[in-house]
Design a protein around this motif. Structure first.
Motif, short mmCIF file in Angstrom:
data_model
loop_
_atom_site.label_atom_id
_atom_site.label_comp_id
_atom_site.label_asym_id
_atom_site.label_seq_id
_atom_site.Cartn_x
_atom_site.Cartn_y
_atom_site.Cartn_z
N SER A 17 -48.65 -79.69 1.77
CA SER A 17 -50.02 -80.19 1.75
C SER A 17 -50.06 -81.48 0.95
O SER A 17 -49.45 -81.56 -0.13
CB SER A 17 -50.95 -79.15 1.10
N THR A 39 -57.17 -88.86 3.80
CA THR A 39 -56.44 -88.18 4.86
C THR A 39 -55.76 -86.96 4.26
O THR A 39 -55.03 -87.08 3.28
CB THR A 39 -55.40 -89.11 5.51
N GLU A 40 -56.05 -85.81 4.85
CA GLU A 40 -55.44 -84.55 4.41
C GLU A 40 -54.44 -84.11 5.47
O GLU A 40 -54.77 -84.03 6.65
CB GLU A 40 -56.51 -83.48 4.19
N LEU A 41 -53.23 -83.85 5.01
CA LEU A 41 -52.11 -83.51 5.88
C LEU A 41 -51.49 -82.23 5.37
O LEU A 41 -51.28 -82.08 4.17
CB LEU A 41 -51.10 -84.66 5.81
N GLU A 75 -51.15 -76.62 11.58
CA GLU A 75 -50.88 -77.96 11.06
C GLU A 75 -52.17 -78.76 11.17
O GLU A 75 -52.92 -78.61 12.13
CB GLU A 75 -49.77 -78.64 11.86
N TYR A 76 -52.42 -79.60 10.19
CA TYR A 76 -53.61 -80.44 10.24
C TYR A 76 -53.30 -81.83 9.70
O TYR A 76 -52.43 -82.03 8.86
CB TYR A 76 -54.78 -79.80 9.48
N ASN A 77 -54.00 -82.77 10.26
CA ASN A 77 -53.93 -84.17 9.85
C ASN A 77 -55.32 -84.73 10.12
O ASN A 77 -55.62 -85.15 11.23
CB ASN A 77 -52.86 -84.91 10.65
N LYS A 78 -56.17 -84.69 9.12
CA LYS A 78 -57.58 -85.05 9.28
C LYS A 78 -58.00 -86.09 8.25
O LYS A 78 -57.57 -86.04 7.10
CB LYS A 78 -58.49 -83.82 9.09
N THR A 79 -58.84 -87.00 8.69
CA THR A 79 -59.47 -87.93 7.77
C THR A 79 -60.86 -87.40 7.49
O THR A 79 -61.62 -87.13 8.43
CB THR A 79 -59.52 -89.35 8.36
#
Length: 154
Positions: free
Chosen positions: A95, A114-116, A129-133
């Protein structure tokens, strides 16, 4: 005339007194960085209740943590802590949070970040899995504690 001058002086003194209750842009940016670092620390594979308690210590007693997209609000530190502690059962593979942009107002900071991550929640059989702004606004009280968080999820 004397009454008008007295009213003007009282007004100016009350305005200058409230100006002392605001933080500088630099202080607000540091507070935002501290919030993001604490949020990131409590989401790591080795996170413990120590990281959760530190995160919660950044909040005012009468805080509001609003997840705008999901129409969900926390206002109780013990409930927030309980839910965060239960997430310690999730398997966090990795994370990270990166600050993309910061905008400052009067005792408020807007953080675009941005959270990854990759997590296997305890209640699911699959990894997510996440990749969000996301955009978060943080409003601070006179003591510098967060009194209102508005989370605008991407």
């Amino acid at each position: 005339m004397k009454k008008s001058i007295l009213i003007l002086i009282c007004f100016l003194l009350s305005f200058s007194g409230s100006a002392k209750d605001t933080f500088t842009s630099e202080q607000l940016i540091e507070k935002a960085k501290t919030f993001v670092a604490a949020k990131n620390a409590r989401q790591q594979p080795n996170a413990t209740t120590k990281e959760i308690d530190y995160f919660i210590s950044l909040l005012a007693d009468d805080f509001i943590d609003e997840h705008v997209k999901f129409k969900f609000v926390y206002t109780d530190k013990s409930k927030l802590r309980e839910d965060m502690v239960s997430k310690l059962n999730d398997e966090v593979i990795f994370s990270s949070i990166e600050i993309n942009e910061v905008m400052v107002g009067a005792n408020v900071v807007f953080v675009k970040m941005t959270e990854l991550g990759k997590v296997k929640p305890a209640h699911l059989d699959k990894t997510i899995e996440y990749n969000k702004t996301n955009i978060v606004s943080l409003e601070f009280d006179k003591l510098g504690l967060i009194k209102h968080i508005r989370r605008h999820h991407g």
